[in-house]
Design a protein around this motif. Sequence first.
Motif, PDB file in Angstrom:
ATOM      1  N   VAL A  53       0.689  -1.318  -0.136  1.00  9.21           N
ATOM      2  CA  VAL A  53      -0.399   0.516   0.019  1.00  9.21           C
ATOM      3  C   VAL A  53       0.690   1.265  -0.013  1.00  9.21           C
ATOM      4  O   VAL A  53       0.183   2.391  -0.374  1.00  9.21           O
ATOM      5  N   SER A  78      -2.112  -1.352  -3.736  1.00 11.03           N
ATOM      6  CA  SER A  78      -3.007  -1.611  -3.600  1.00 11.03           C
ATOM      7  C   SER A  78      -3.223  -1.989  -2.359  1.00 11.03           C
ATOM      8  O   SER A  78      -2.100  -1.895  -0.803  1.00 11.03           O
ATOM      9  N   ASP A  79      -4.672  -1.842  -1.683  1.00 12.24           N
ATOM     10  CA  ASP A  79      -4.850  -2.040  -0.038  1.00 12.24           C
ATOM     11  C   ASP A  79      -5.862  -3.730  -0.284  1.00 12.24           C
ATOM     12  O   ASP A  79      -6.605  -3.553  -0.325  1.00 12.24           O
ATOM     13  N   PHE A  80      -4.677  -4.507   0.725  1.00 15.04           N
ATOM     14  CA  PHE A  80      -5.517  -5.480   0.080  1.00 15.04           C
ATOM     15  C   PHE A  80      -6.266  -5.616   1.682  1.00 15.04           C
ATOM     16  O   PHE A  80      -6.665  -7.270   1.902  1.00 15.04           O
ATOM     17  N   GLU A  81      -6.316  -4.205   2.475  1.00 17.79           N
ATOM     18  CA  GLU A  81      -7.731  -4.705   3.660  1.00 17.79           C
ATOM     19  C   GLU A  81      -8.939  -4.696   3.283  1.00 17.79           C
ATOM     20  O   GLU A  81      -9.624  -4.523   4.283  1.00 17.79           O
ATOM     21  N   LYS A  82      -9.079  -4.497   2.211  1.00 20.48           N
ATOM     22  CA  LYS A  82     -10.455  -3.784   1.512  1.00 20.48           C
ATOM     23  C   LYS A  82     -10.413  -5.007   0.495  1.00 20.48           C
ATOM     24  O   LYS A  82     -10.020  -5.509  -0.425  1.00 20.48           O
ATOM     25  N   GLU A  83     -11.883  -5.154   0.647  1.00 23.10           N
ATOM     26  CA  GLU A  83     -12.523  -6.198  -0.077  1.00 23.10           C
ATOM     27  C   GLU A  83     -11.959  -5.757  -1.823  1.00 23.10           C
ATOM     28  O   GLU A  83     -12.293  -4.829  -2.325  1.00 23.10           O
ATOM     29  N   ASN A  84     -11.897  -6.997  -2.052  1.00 26.38           N
ATOM     30  CA  ASN A  84     -10.898  -6.718  -3.654  1.00 26.38           C
ATOM     31  C   ASN A  84     -10.136  -5.116  -4.317  1.00 26.38           C
ATOM     32  O   ASN A  84     -10.204  -4.581  -5.165  1.00 26.38           O
ATOM     33  N   GLY A  85      -9.517  -5.481  -3.358  1.00 25.10           N
ATOM     34  CA  GLY A  85      -7.895  -4.297  -3.162  1.00 25.10           C
ATOM     35  C   GLY A  85      -7.025  -4.806  -4.174  1.00 25.10           C
ATOM     36  O   GLY A  85      -6.655  -3.912  -4.265  1.00 25.10           O
ATOM     37  N   VAL A  86      -6.768  -6.017  -4.619  1.00 24.98           N
ATOM     38  CA  VAL A  86      -5.732  -6.300  -4.941  1.00 24.98           C
ATOM     39  C   VAL A  86      -6.404  -6.782  -6.740  1.00 24.98           C
ATOM     40  O   VAL A  86      -7.637  -7.479  -6.758  1.00 24.98           O
ATOM     41  N   LYS A  87      -6.219  -5.714  -7.392  1.00 17.61           N
ATOM     42  CA  LYS A  87      -6.708  -5.817  -9.227  1.00 17.61           C
ATOM     43  C   LYS A  87      -6.603  -6.801  -9.825  1.00 17.61           C
ATOM     44  O   LYS A  87      -5.352  -6.768 -11.118  1.00 17.61           O
ATOM     45  N   GLU A 114      -9.489 -12.443   0.185  1.00 14.23           N
ATOM     46  CA  GLU A 114      -8.849 -11.547  -0.612  1.00 14.23           C
ATOM     47  C   GLU A 114      -7.249 -12.959  -0.813  1.00 14.23           C
ATOM     48  O   GLU A 114      -7.642 -12.962  -2.299  1.00 14.23           O
TER      49      GLU A 114
END
Length: 179
Positions: A53, A78-87, A114
């Motif tokens: 992030v 990305s912010d992998f703490e968010k749902e679908n944060g990693v595109k 995720e």
Amino acid sequence: YWEMAFLDPKHVIRSFDVSEGMQVGDFGAGTGAYAFALSEKVGTTGRVYAIDVQKDLLSKLQNEAKRQRLQNIELVWSDFEKENGVKLRDGIFHRALVANVMFQLHDKAPFLSELKQLNRPGGKILVIDWADSYGNMGPTSEHIFSELTAKKVFADAGFVFEDFNDAGAHHWGLIFKRP
């Protein structure tokens, strides 16, 4: 006076079963210590996705990768703490590394979801975290994410504990598998 023994990424990933041609996610890649070690293992036909992030850390990682002429490391901000944060597409990873990340996450559920999405069935996850605070060299004692907690949290998320990993004197390492 004691000197902290830092993790040796090459030693740590030795027992993680990473091989030529694999796609590996390095979550919380930071300045890339693990990404570089993994890059060597996956070779020219594999790819390491360095996910973080913090853009400044990723740019340091990118500069070092260029200096070393490594072409198999891809930066993923990305912010992998968010749902679908990693595109990235579902099931992309054969392996995922999560080093010194879990203690920092406030809400672990979206991250675990995720992680499950991005790892293919049979994919393995190596989780490494601080064993103690060590006089605040590591996280404060109330932020320690223990081995026991890791086993429970990952099992609750549907991962299967597979093995221990020698992560050095100040960390624990566990390998989980996505069924």
